[in-house]
Motif scaffolding. Structure first.
Motif, PDB file in Angstrom:
ATOM      1  N   GLY B  57       0.799  -1.226   0.000  1.00 51.70           N
ATOM      2  CA  GLY B  57       0.000   0.000   0.000  1.00 51.70           C
ATOM      3  C   GLY B  57       0.823   1.262   0.000  1.00 51.70           C
ATOM      4  N   GLN B  58       2.149   1.121   0.052  1.00 55.37           N
ATOM      5  CA  GLN B  58       3.001   2.320   0.034  1.00 55.37           C
ATOM      6  C   GLN B  58       2.989   2.924  -1.364  1.00 55.37           C
ATOM      7  OE1 GLN B  58       6.949   1.636   1.571  1.00 55.37           O
ATOM      8  NE2 GLN B  58       7.741   3.504   0.611  1.00 55.37           N
ATOM      9  N   LYS B  59       2.913   4.241  -1.424  1.00 49.46           N
ATOM     10  CA  LYS B  59       2.908   4.898  -2.727  1.00 49.46           C
ATOM     11  C   LYS B  59       4.326   4.869  -3.280  1.00 49.46           C
ATOM     12  CE  LYS B  59       0.448   8.811  -3.248  1.00 49.46           C
ATOM     13  NZ  LYS B  59       0.294  10.274  -3.239  1.00 49.46           N
ATOM     14  N   ILE B  60       4.517   4.276  -4.457  1.00 46.52           N
ATOM     15  CA  ILE B  60       5.873   4.179  -5.015  1.00 46.52           C
ATOM     16  C   ILE B  60       6.004   4.949  -6.323  1.00 46.52           C
ATOM     17  CG2 ILE B  60       6.507   2.003  -3.906  1.00 46.52           C
ATOM     18  CD1 ILE B  60       5.735   0.589  -6.497  1.00 46.52           C
ATOM     19  N   GLY B  61       4.881   5.437  -6.854  1.00 44.57           N
ATOM     20  CA  GLY B  61       4.961   6.215  -8.086  1.00 44.57           C
ATOM     21  C   GLY B  61       3.915   7.312  -8.062  1.00 44.57           C
ATOM     22  N   GLN B  62       4.308   8.468  -8.516  1.00 43.11           N
ATOM     23  CA  GLN B  62       3.357   9.573  -8.479  1.00 43.11           C
ATOM     24  C   GLN B  62       3.635  10.498  -9.641  1.00 43.11           C
ATOM     25  OE1 GLN B  62       3.549  12.140  -5.052  1.00 43.11           O
ATOM     26  NE2 GLN B  62       1.357  12.511  -5.149  1.00 43.11           N
ATOM     27  N   CYS B  63       2.615  11.162 -10.142  1.00 42.34           N
ATOM     28  CA  CYS B  63       2.884  12.265 -11.046  1.00 42.34           C
ATOM     29  C   CYS B  63       1.889  13.374 -10.790  1.00 42.34           C
ATOM     30  CB  CYS B  63       2.933  11.829 -12.506  1.00 42.34           C
ATOM     31  SG  CYS B  63       1.416  11.350 -13.209  1.00 42.34           S
ATOM     32  N   THR B  64       2.269  14.552 -11.242  1.00 47.93           N
ATOM     33  CA  THR B  64       1.568  15.747 -10.782  1.00 47.93           C
ATOM     34  C   THR B  64       0.422  16.153 -11.700  1.00 47.93           C
ATOM     35  OG1 THR B  64       3.322  16.926 -11.885  1.00 47.93           O
ATOM     36  CG2 THR B  64       3.473  16.764  -9.503  1.00 47.93           C
ATOM     37  N   THR B  65       0.355  15.604 -12.905  1.00 51.73           N
ATOM     38  CA  THR B  65      -0.698  16.048 -13.820  1.00 51.73           C
ATOM     39  C   THR B  65      -2.055  15.543 -13.353  1.00 51.73           C
ATOM     40  OG1 THR B  65      -0.193  14.137 -15.172  1.00 51.73           O
ATOM     41  CG2 THR B  65       0.732  16.243 -15.873  1.00 51.73           C
ATOM     42  N   PHE B  66      -3.094  16.198 -13.855  1.00 48.88           N
ATOM     43  CA  PHE B  66      -4.453  15.883 -13.419  1.00 48.88           C
ATOM     44  C   PHE B  66      -4.874  14.492 -13.885  1.00 48.88           C
ATOM     45  CE2 PHE B  66      -9.147  16.470 -14.220  1.00 48.88           C
ATOM     46  CZ  PHE B  66      -9.503  16.408 -12.897  1.00 48.88           C
ATOM     47  N   ILE B  67      -4.637  14.208 -15.156  1.00 49.83           N
ATOM     48  CA  ILE B  67      -5.037  12.895 -15.682  1.00 49.83           C
ATOM     49  C   ILE B  67      -3.921  11.891 -15.401  1.00 49.83           C
ATOM     50  CG2 ILE B  67      -5.734  11.595 -17.722  1.00 49.83           C
ATOM     51  CD1 ILE B  67      -7.030  14.039 -18.771  1.00 49.83           C
ATOM     52  N   SER B  68      -3.959  11.300 -14.226  1.00 50.40           N
ATOM     53  CA  SER B  68      -2.969  10.304 -13.834  1.00 50.40           C
ATOM     54  C   SER B  68      -3.470   9.640 -12.566  1.00 50.40           C
ATOM     55  CB  SER B  68      -1.611  10.951 -13.572  1.00 50.40           C
ATOM     56  OG  SER B  68      -1.685  11.741 -12.415  1.00 50.40           O
ATOM     57  N   ALA B  69      -2.797   8.567 -12.171  1.00 50.98           N
ATOM     58  CA  ALA B  69      -3.165   7.882 -10.938  1.00 50.98           C
ATOM     59  C   ALA B  69      -1.873   7.407 -10.284  1.00 50.98           C
ATOM     60  CB  ALA B  69      -4.068   6.693 -11.247  1.00 50.98           C
ATOM     61  N   PRO B  70      -1.738   7.601  -8.973  1.00 46.05           N
ATOM     62  CA  PRO B  70      -0.524   7.132  -8.314  1.00 46.05           C
ATOM     63  C   PRO B  70      -0.453   5.608  -8.306  1.00 46.05           C
ATOM     64  CG  PRO B  70      -2.080   7.949  -6.702  1.00 46.05           C
ATOM     65  CD  PRO B  70      -2.652   8.257  -8.045  1.00 46.05           C
ATOM     66  N   ILE B  71       0.750   5.074  -8.074  1.00 45.08           N
ATOM     67  CA  ILE B  71       0.984   3.628  -8.100  1.00 45.08           C
ATOM     68  C   ILE B  71       1.448   3.196  -6.708  1.00 45.08           C
ATOM     69  CG2 ILE B  71       2.269   1.814  -9.290  1.00 45.08           C
ATOM     70  CD1 ILE B  71       1.214   3.320 -11.519  1.00 45.08           C
ATOM     71  N   HIS B  72       0.956   2.065  -6.251  1.00 48.10           N
ATOM     72  CA  HIS B  72       1.296   1.595  -4.909  1.00 48.10           C
ATOM     73  C   HIS B  72       1.939   0.217  -4.967  1.00 48.10           C
ATOM     74  CE1 HIS B  72      -1.993   4.488  -4.560  1.00 48.10           C
ATOM     75  NE2 HIS B  72      -1.432   4.843  -3.414  1.00 48.10           N
ATOM     76  N   ALA B  73       2.760  -0.076  -3.935  1.00 48.30           N
ATOM     77  CA  ALA B  73       3.383  -1.392  -3.849  1.00 48.30           C
ATOM     78  C   ALA B  73       2.312  -2.414  -3.495  1.00 48.30           C
ATOM     79  CB  ALA B  73       4.485  -1.382  -2.800  1.00 48.30           C
ATOM     80  N   SER B  74       2.339  -3.581  -4.151  1.00 48.43           N
ATOM     81  CA  SER B  74       1.318  -4.588  -3.878  1.00 48.43           C
ATOM     82  C   SER B  74       1.823  -5.676  -2.942  1.00 48.43           C
ATOM     83  CB  SER B  74       0.831  -5.204  -5.191  1.00 48.43           C
ATOM     84  OG  SER B  74       1.910  -5.736  -5.898  1.00 48.43           O
ATOM     85  N   ILE B  75       3.134  -5.710  -2.693  1.00 46.71           N
ATOM     86  CA  ILE B  75       3.693  -6.646  -1.713  1.00 46.71           C
ATOM     87  C   ILE B  75       4.709  -5.874  -0.877  1.00 46.71           C
ATOM     88  CG2 ILE B  75       3.385  -8.754  -3.078  1.00 46.71           C
ATOM     89  CD1 ILE B  75       6.325  -8.528  -3.884  1.00 46.71           C
ATOM     90  N   SER B  76       5.118  -6.471   0.232  1.00 43.49           N
ATOM     91  CA  SER B  76       6.171  -5.823   1.011  1.00 43.49           C
ATOM     92  C   SER B  76       7.500  -6.467   0.654  1.00 43.49           C
ATOM     93  CB  SER B  76       5.884  -5.967   2.504  1.00 43.49           C
ATOM     94  OG  SER B  76       5.898  -7.325   2.871  1.00 43.49           O
ATOM     95  N   GLY B  77       8.562  -5.701   0.725  1.00 46.49           N
ATOM     96  CA  GLY B  77       9.870  -6.252   0.377  1.00 46.49           C
ATOM     97  C   GLY B  77      10.828  -5.176  -0.045  1.00 46.49           C
ATOM     98  N   LYS B  78      11.834  -5.608  -0.817  1.00 45.88           N
ATOM     99  CA  LYS B  78      12.920  -4.712  -1.174  1.00 45.88           C
ATOM    100  C   LYS B  78      12.841  -4.367  -2.657  1.00 45.88           C
ATOM    101  CE  LYS B  78      17.333  -4.530   1.011  1.00 45.88           C
ATOM    102  NZ  LYS B  78      18.392  -5.306   1.577  1.00 45.88           N
TER     103      LYS B  78
END
Lengths: 288, 440
Positions: B57-78
């Protein structure tokens, strides 16, 4: 017998007189300049200038719509002739140019592609079956579009340009979906045979042993400061009309084709064409 | 009551052998590959570095434009590596590879949001945006953008797309049968966000189990209607769905919101429902694995699981695969290879063998006009294919090639085996290229 000769003779004379009359009465005024321009043009009617054939281009030149150096096939010699006719000075470097390919076609194939066999069709399907996103697709859209029969596919499936036939019309350059063809001086012997914009490790991952890995050795050995590895086009003043990144780019106004960078390139992404005049490496000696 | 539908379309074999198979949770894989673009819009930039430890659930990808969606980690790890990988459509996209530590640690601060009654429309949209929810039917349009229409647009109708008209795919059907409550609470949230008290669910008449389940539910739920539709393809395509439900047509070049309609996929509503229940961003989804695999079925996977891993987990192939498709067999992407990560918008993995993939030689067009008859966009694929061969950009524009929605009905019916969909795509590429050139 005599009757038929006489009747045909009379008919011929009558039509001849009619045509002679029409020729003077309905004559179309042609600008003598336009005619002179048309004669000076190569007459290939390839359309590379963007006008319908040489006559269309000649009219456009005379009316001032097209520049005198607008015929890519004619090159500097035709531009000079047209400049003389039109009474204009011609800019440009005065080099005869041809098209060159920037890919060795050495990368891996990542899967099957089965559909329409043109480069554009393959390109829009995620860039085609080649592992490298910047690789030649090998369907020969450039071959099909060449009006001078100057491009042929090699056995390996990449286009080979016949330098004698190539007239630098630029049609293949526009057609190639991967932008692998560029305009280079015909006299130049050294070319970058890669257009990958991946970083070095990513280029290696595609299985291509002859891709530019952005190491920069060419830049360091060049005695004439004629080659440079562009990493970030936004912060680089090197001449780079296409805005490429992570690739060596030659400045042909400085390159003397000495071939030193070709010797030193670790992946052979730079190539030397045999049989062309090579310049001296003295400048390097002077630096040392 | 007469069933509603649209003009044109085809009736491909349903092949829905998995339609009653319960959703099975697949184990978390040893590593996941999470592309930084799982939506329509700009690519996100990574927020982590190689070697960082990430949690679920950690946010690992983001962008600032309006038409976009952030990306989250789906597992825990390295984080093992960050680099370009091939994705389903063949393109290379920047992706983060995470090695699983099998601890399943959740990121701090994950808590169920306040109940829906206490949330304002803007808060709902913000929640959905932060959770990275996108259209899960395949297109991947960021849902938060649909929930915040521009000021001059008034949405007066919500349609939930539960049609799932493609062969093989049954994941939406199983979501309705097993987890309809999440979907309903998601629909409620969408209704609240858009300030409406009414929504329609478009569903195919032959969705066994799902229709009955929905009928049970809507007896208690006010303001949600079911619209049964003809089981025709592409009934689930946005514009065909809107026409069937409302009788309105989306004009050429316009968006559904321009005629006051917003369409959401059933799985999108379902994931909003999950978000409201546990506050966890979108890191899992249900896909259908069908065709020549040992255990066909509907599986819940972690976003970023690769096709390789999924196929191994369901027992491998039963026969030599000829073509492996991510998405549905009509609009999905045939893969170049199987080391491809599955993203938020991928709803199926279909393995087809020689039996179903016939290599037939393309012949000349015989002008039968079947493609024109079936085309739901009412354009002329036969003419467009000819114009593409001539590279006639003006002609392509005149024949409205951009109205094509990639449904592939034309290629499906073509007796000359012309890959018409591919020609349509080339045509659109020509026109878009020309427009980009004119803009520059």
């Amino acid at each position: 017998m005599i009757q038929s000769i006489a009747s045909l003779g009379i008919l011929g004379a009558a039509f001849g007189a009619l045509l002679a009359f029409a020729g003077t009465k309905f004559a179309v005024e042609v600008d003598p300049k336009e005619e002179a321009v048309l004669i000076a043009l190569p007459g290939a009617n390839c359309g590379a200038c963007g006008y319908p054939g040489c006559a269309g281009f000649a009219a456009a030149v005379v009316s001032g719509k097209a520049p005198v150096d607008g015929c890519p096939v004619g090159g500097p010699s035709v531009a000079a002739k047209l400049g003389e006719i039109m009474g204009q000075a011609v800019d440009g470097d005065g080099l005869v140019k041809i098209a060159a390919r920037m890919c060795s076609g050495d990368c891996d194939i990542r899967g099957d592609y089965q559909s329409i066999d043109t480069c554009r069709a393959a390109h829009i399907m995620g860039g085609g079956a080649q592992a490298c996103a910047f690789a030649c697709l090998g369907f020969g859209d450039c071959v099909a579009v060449c009006p001078f029969d100057a491009i042929h596919m090699s056995e390996k499936g990449i286009p080979i340009i016949d330098e004698e036939k190539c007239q630098n019309c630029g049609k293949c350059i526009i057609e190639c979906p991967k932008n692998l063809l560029i305009e280079v001086p015909k006299a130049s012997a050294v070319h970058v045979n890669c257009s990958s914009q991946d970083t070095g490790p990513d280029t290696r991952k595609t299985g291509c042993a002859t891709g530019c890995i952005v190491c920069g050795i060419c830049e360091r050995v060049c005695p004439h400061d004629a080659i440079h590895v562009v990493r970030d086009p936004a912060n680089d003043s090197w001449p780079n009309p296409r805005g490429l990144r992570n690739i060596a780019i030659i400045d042909y106004s400085k390159c003397v084709s000495c071939g030193l960078c070709v010797e030193k390139c670790p992946t052979k992404a730079l190539v030397l064409q045999e049989g062309k005049e090579q310049g001296s490496r003295e400048a390097r000696v002077a630096v040392q | 009551m007469r069933l509603r539908t649209f003009r044109g379309g085809i009736y491909p074999p349903a092949m829905k052998g998995t339609s009653q198979r319960p959703i099975v949770d697949l184990p978390a894989p040893a590593h996941v590959v999470i592309p930084m673009q799982q939506h329509v819009g700009t690519t996100c930039s990574p927020l982590v570095k190689v070697g960082d430890t990430v949690k679920i659930g950690q946010k690992i990808g983001q962008c600032t434009t309006f038409i976009s969606a952030p990306i989250h980690a789906s597992i825990s790890g390295k984080v093992k590596s960050i680099g370009a990988v091939d994705v389903a459509n063949g393109n290379k996209v920047l992706a983060i590879t995470i090695e699983n530590d099998f601890q399943n640690t959740l990121v701090e601060g994950i808590a169920p949001p306040p109940p829906l009654e206490e949330l304002s429309p803007a808060e709902i949209a913000e929640l959905v945006r932060e959770a990275g929810i996108v259209g899960m039917g395949g297109a991947g349009f960021p849902t938060s953008v649909k929930l915040t229409p521009p000021a001059d647009v008034k949405i007066d109708m919500i349609i939930i797309n539960a049609v799932e008209c493609e062969p093989y795919l049954t994941c939406d059907q199983m979501i309705i049968i097993e987890e309809v409550n999440y979907m309903i609470s998601g629909i409620r949230a969408i209704m609240k966000a858009l300030g409406l008290d009414h929504a329609c669910i478009g569903i195919k008449i032959n969705m066994e189990g799902a229709i009955d389940r929905l009928h049970e539910i809507i007896l208690e739920e006010k303001g949600i209607d079911i619209v049964p539709l003809v089981p025709k393809y592409p009934q689930g395509e946005e514009r065909q769905l809107i026409y069937a439900v409302t009788g309105k047509e989306v004009p050429s070049g316009a968006l559904p919101q321009d005629i006051g309609i917003a369409v959401f996929n059933a799985a999108t509503a379902w994931s909003i429902g999950h978000l409201l229940a546990d506050g966890l961003p979108l890191t899992e989804r249900v896909i259908t694995v069908g065709g020549a695999v040992k255990e066909e079925g509907n599986y819940r996977i972690k976003v970023g699981t690769t096709v390789d891993q999924v196929i191994e987990m369901v027992g491998g192939y039963t026969d030599t695969p000829k073509s492996i498709i991510v998405g549905g067999p009509m609009t999905g992407f045939g893969l170049y290879h199987t080391n491809i990560p599955l993203t938020k918008q991928n709803n199926g993995v279909i393995v087809l063998t020689e039996e179903h993939v016939k290599e037939e030689e393309m012949t000349e067009c015989i002008h039968c006009g079947q493609c024109v008859q079936v085309c739901p966009a009412r354009i002329m694929p036969n003419r467009i294919a000819k114009l593409v061969k001539k590279a006639d950009v003006d002609g392509l524009e005149k024949f409205n090639v951009l109205d094509c929605r990639d449904c592939a009905a034309c290629a499906y019916v073509c007796p000359a085996k012309i890959p018409l969909l591919h020609y349509m795509k080339i045509g659109k590429n020509y026109v878009n290229e020309e427009r980009a050139k004119n803009r520059a």
